[in-house]
Every structure is written in structure tokens, then in C-alpha cells.
Design a protein around this motif. Structure first.
Motif, short mmCIF file in Angstrom:
data_model
loop_
_atom_site.label_atom_id
_atom_site.label_comp_id
_atom_site.label_asym_id
_atom_site.label_seq_id
_atom_site.Cartn_x
_atom_site.Cartn_y
_atom_site.Cartn_z
N LYS A 18 -0.14 48.20 18.69
CA LYS A 18 -1.54 48.24 18.29
C LYS A 18 -2.11 46.83 18.09
N THR A 19 -1.28 45.94 17.56
CA THR A 19 -1.76 44.60 17.22
C THR A 19 -2.03 43.74 18.45
N VAL A 20 -1.17 43.85 19.44
CA VAL A 20 -1.26 42.95 20.59
C VAL A 20 -2.55 43.15 21.38
N THR A 21 -3.15 44.33 21.31
CA THR A 21 -4.40 44.58 22.05
C THR A 21 -5.52 43.67 21.57
N LYS A 22 -5.58 43.43 20.25
CA LYS A 22 -6.60 42.54 19.68
C LYS A 22 -6.36 41.10 20.10
N LEU A 23 -5.09 40.72 20.18
CA LEU A 23 -4.73 39.34 20.44
C LEU A 23 -4.96 38.92 21.89
N VAL A 24 -4.92 39.87 22.81
CA VAL A 24 -5.03 39.52 24.23
C VAL A 24 -6.39 39.89 24.83
N THR A 25 -7.31 40.44 24.02
CA THR A 25 -8.62 40.85 24.53
C THR A 25 -9.71 39.98 23.92
N PRO A 26 -10.55 39.34 24.72
CA PRO A 26 -11.64 38.52 24.19
C PRO A 26 -12.60 39.33 23.33
N ASP A 27 -13.19 38.71 22.31
CA ASP A 27 -14.08 39.41 21.39
C ASP A 27 -15.29 40.03 22.09
N GLU A 28 -15.75 39.40 23.17
CA GLU A 28 -16.94 39.91 23.86
C GLU A 28 -16.64 41.11 24.76
N LYS A 29 -15.37 41.46 24.92
CA LYS A 29 -14.96 42.58 25.78
C LYS A 29 -14.61 43.82 24.94
N GLN A 30 -15.57 44.29 24.13
CA GLN A 30 -15.28 45.38 23.22
C GLN A 30 -15.05 46.72 23.94
N SER A 31 -15.79 46.98 25.00
CA SER A 31 -15.58 48.21 25.76
C SER A 31 -14.19 48.24 26.38
N ARG A 32 -13.78 47.10 26.88
CA ARG A 32 -12.43 46.98 27.44
C ARG A 32 -11.37 47.17 26.36
N LEU A 33 -11.59 46.59 25.19
CA LEU A 33 -10.65 46.74 24.08
C LEU A 33 -10.52 48.21 23.69
N PHE A 34 -11.64 48.93 23.63
CA PHE A 34 -11.61 50.34 23.28
C PHE A 34 -10.78 51.14 24.28
N LYS A 35 -10.96 50.86 25.57
CA LYS A 35 -10.20 51.58 26.60
C LYS A 35 -8.71 51.29 26.52
N VAL A 36 -8.37 50.02 26.26
CA VAL A 36 -6.95 49.64 26.17
C VAL A 36 -6.29 50.30 24.97
N SER A 47 -9.35 60.06 16.24
CA SER A 47 -8.22 59.14 16.17
C SER A 47 -8.40 57.97 17.13
N SER A 48 -8.94 58.26 18.31
CA SER A 48 -9.19 57.22 19.29
C SER A 48 -10.22 56.21 18.77
N ILE A 49 -11.29 56.72 18.17
CA ILE A 49 -12.32 55.83 17.61
C ILE A 49 -11.75 55.00 16.46
N HIS A 50 -10.99 55.66 15.58
CA HIS A 50 -10.37 54.96 14.46
C HIS A 50 -9.45 53.84 14.93
N SER A 51 -8.61 54.14 15.93
CA SER A 51 -7.65 53.15 16.41
C SER A 51 -8.36 51.92 16.98
N TYR A 52 -9.52 52.14 17.57
CA TYR A 52 -10.31 51.02 18.08
C TYR A 52 -10.97 50.25 16.94
N LEU A 53 -11.56 50.96 15.98
CA LEU A 53 -12.30 50.29 14.92
C LEU A 53 -11.41 49.40 14.05
N ILE A 54 -10.17 49.84 13.77
CA ILE A 54 -9.32 48.99 12.94
C ILE A 54 -8.97 47.70 13.67
N VAL A 55 -8.77 47.77 14.97
CA VAL A 55 -8.50 46.55 15.74
C VAL A 55 -9.73 45.67 15.80
N ARG A 56 -10.89 46.29 15.92
CA ARG A 56 -12.15 45.53 15.96
C ARG A 56 -12.43 44.85 14.63
N TYR A 57 -12.21 45.54 13.51
CA TYR A 57 -12.52 44.98 12.20
C TYR A 57 -11.44 44.02 11.70
#
Length: 393
Positions: A82-100, A300-310
């Protein structure tokens, strides 16, 4: 057994976040895989004579210890994914982060369900063959972690890596963690313990064989995982809710409460279950469970994205670990409360399961209320091309 497993999950997720921040995600992943090998290896020591000679306590302690070790390993491994997705995705690519994030989370859960079927098939052939196959699969993942991950990935600054800092989280991380507690409490108020017993009960329940119950639970998990993976493309993108925000989660969290409310009404207020109308019971139960599965997967999908985003980029491992500690606490609470409700609430297990679903509704509503306090008002809320519920800010 389930209680000890969930208690270990609470402690492991909390300390794993600290471990990942101090030594990096690679260390947590390799530690998790190593402990998984140890836990599976323990099961080679199982003695059939324990059951035959009435040494039930010894058998339970042995299996619980192995399960505990594998549970700790699972949480250590999950933190890295779960953690590595935040580290390898640029902040401006939020849609991409959500999909990953959705794909990784959903694929993990689908494979868990597939594992039910593979494990059952292997066990019918040979117990030791099933364990050996598990060892080979886990060991095959280790070289990829050793070679493919940097030792510095996920490390925080030394001044941020303190035990006290685990409990000093951002406002949105705290609120989302509380919401997660109630969200998973809603599921495990009936899923972990009462549902399998009710499906097996031949007097008041459906009277299914073990194979049918296992297939039902495996199918639930596979469907749940697939829905998680495809939530961005199939649900939120057509509704113009991608990437999701606080308002999107409020909408789907509120809708989630409808499924357990339906099942509670069927069990407590209709004659279908009290008169044991088996075809109608199966129809009501399966349709309600599928509805809950799909809605829960979206949440659950939305939650998993939001915690990485926040999460704070420098302390992402600690933020995610704290969040999944709340997740494990919700599961623990649900497991304990559901066992008591199923056993003691009402004249029989029909009413017991009905009150479990009432408690599930209460947790889903509580999760929705808590979500209101997230500070994330940007983006508004739309439901398709033409309907705007909350204007974008």
C-alpha cells in the motif's frame, strides 16, 4: 483463534508503520515473507494423533500459533504494497494513483479468494503437498523484493521516527482511520463468525455442506476483490467521481447501510426465515450479501486511495500503518460483538444473525457520520454528466 489473530493485527500494523519509516519498506516486506515461511513451515509439525487421542487443546494452541505468525507476516507484507504506491506516483497524477491502489488492493483480495479453491484442491490430494506449494510461492517472491527495491524506499527523517509520533497523525488520517474502524466493523459484525455458522446450521439456517459454505465465502472475496479493482473504471469514472473525495465516500458509505438493513429486516421482520422457507431464504440471503459485497468493495477502494492521498510523503509508512491498525481494531470489535449477538440475542440464531446485521447498519452509519469531519471539500460531488449535487470548490 480469530480474536488473537486480530489482536496481533492491531499491534503489527502499528509497529510495522514505525519499522517501515525507520528501516524502509524493503525491510518490512522481507521480514513479512520470512515470517510467512516460518508460519507455513510450522504446520509441517502437525500430528494427526493430537485429534485422534483427544489432545484438542494442544492442536488448537499449535494451529493458533502458526496462524498468528502468518497473520503478522501478512500485515507486514501488506504495508509495503500500500505504501509504495504513494512513493512512486507523482502528486499531480491522482487518477492514476487511485487506479493503481484499487488494482493492487482488489487483486490481492481476489487472489485470497482463489486461494480458497487452490488450497481445497491441494488438500484433497495431499496435506504436505499443499504446504509445499505455499512455501514455493512465497519463496519465489523474495528475490524480487531483494533485487527490485531500494533500501531507502519509505524511510522517514530520523526526527520523525519516534514511537510517540505514531499517535500524532494528520487530521484527515485520524478521521479516516476512525471511519475505517466502523467500516470494517460493519462487515465483521456478521461475516467472520456468524455467517459461516448460519450457512451450516441445518435447523434454523441454510444447512449447506462445508464445501458449499467455503465456495460461497471464496466467491464473496473474489467478487469483492474484482469490484475493488474495477471501481475507478466501471463505477466512479462514468459518474464523474474520479478521483474520489470526501463527498464521494459520504455517498457510497451511506448507500452501504442499505444492504445490511435489508438483511436485518428479512431476518427479524419477515416470515421467510421464521417459517424456514428455504428457497426464499437463499434468495434473500444471497441477494443481500452480493449487494453488500459490491457496495463494500467500492467503499474499501475509495478508502484505500484516500489514506494514501492524505498520507505525508515523508511518513507514509507510519500513516498507513496507523490506518490499518484501526482497520484491525474494527475487525476485532466486529468479531467479538458478533459472536455475542449471534449466540445470545433473541430466541434462536435467526434473531441472533438479524441483530448482527442491525449492528452492521449502526457501524455503517457511524462511519458515514465520521467521514463528514474530513477536511477535503474540493471537487464537489457529481452523479453523471448532468447531475451536480455539490458544486466544485
Amino acid at each position: 483463534m480469530f480474536t488473537l489473530y486480530e489482536v496481533a493485527g492491531v499491534v503489527t500494523n502499528l509497529l510495522a508503520g514505525l519499522m517501515g519509516a525507520r528501516w524502509g519498506i524493503k525491510s518490512t516486506l522481507l521480514t513479512g515473507l520470512t515470517l510467512q515461511l516460518c508460519g507455513i513451515g510450522m504446520l509441517f509439525g502437525w500430528q494427526p494423533s493430537w485429534a485422534a487421542h483427544g489432545e484438542v487443546t494442544k492442536a488448537i494452541v499449535f494451529v493458533t500459533a502458526a496462524q498468528l505468525l502468518c497473520g503478522v507476516a501478512k500485515d507486514l507484507t501488506k504495508l509495503g504494497g500500500k505504501t509504495v504506491t504513494k512513493l512512486v506516483t507523482p502528486d499531480e497524477k491522482q487518477s492514476r494513483l487511485f487506479k493503481v491502489v484499487s488494482f493492487i488492493t482488489g487483486f490481492k483480495n481476489s487472489m485470497k479468494g482463489v486461494g480458497y479453491f487452490i488450497g481445497a484442491a491441494c488438500l484433497t490430494y495431499n496435506y504436505y503437498f499443499a504446504l509445499g506449494l505455499l512455501l514455493v510461492v512465497v519463496a519465489a517472491a523474495m528475490p524480487w523484493a531483494v533485487v527490485g527495491l531500494s533500501n531507502k524506499l519509505g524511510r522517514a527523517r530520523k526526527e520523525n521516527v519516534k514511537l510517540t509520533s505514531l499517535f500524532k497523525q494528520r487530521h484527515n488520517v485520524n478521521v479516516l482511520s476512525i471511519a475505517r474502524f466502523f467500516l470494517f466493523g460493519s462487515r465483521d459484525m456478521w461475516f467472520e463468525v456468524p455467517l459461516p455458522f448460519f450457512l451450516r446450521d441445518g435447523v434454523y439456517g441454510l444447512g449447506w455442506e462445508r464445501l458449499a459454505v467455503g465456495a460461497m465465502l471464496a466467491g464473496f472475496i473474489i467478487l469483492y476483490g474484482q469490484m475493488q479493482s474495477w471501481t475507478p473504471q466501471l463505477v466512479l469514472q462514468p459518474l464523474k467521481q474520479n478521483p474520489p473525495n470526501k463527498y464521494v465516500e459520504l455517498l457510497w458509505n451511506g448507500l452501504l447501510s442499505l444492504a445490511p438493513a435489508f438483511l436485518a429486516l428479512m431476518l427479524l421482520a419477515s416470515r421467510i426465515f421464521t417459517q424456514h422457507n428455504l428457497p426464499a431464504m437463499i434468495g434473500a440471503m444471497v441477494s443481500g450479501l452480493i449487494a453488500y459485497c459490491l457496495l463494500f468493495a467500492i467503499n474499501s477502494s475509495i478508502h484505500s486511495y484516500l489514506i494514501v492521498r492524505y498520507a505525508d510523503g515523508d511518513k507514509v509508512a507510519m500513516n498507513v500503518g496507523f490506518y490499518y491498525m484501526a482497520n484491525a481494531m474494527g475487525r476485532l470489535t466486529g468479531t467479538l460483538v458478533s459472536g455475542a449477538l449471534y449466540t445470545y440475542a433473541g430466541a434462536n440464531v435467526v434473531y441472533g444473525l438479524g441483530w448482527c446485521f442491525v449492528a452492521s447498519v449502526a457501524c455503517a452509519v457511524a462511519s458515514t457520520i465520521v467521514t463528514v469531519f474530513i477536511k477535503d471539500d474540493q471537487g464537489g460531488l457529481r452523479c453523471g454528466q448532468c447531475l451536480t449535487i455539490i458544486d466544485e470548490q
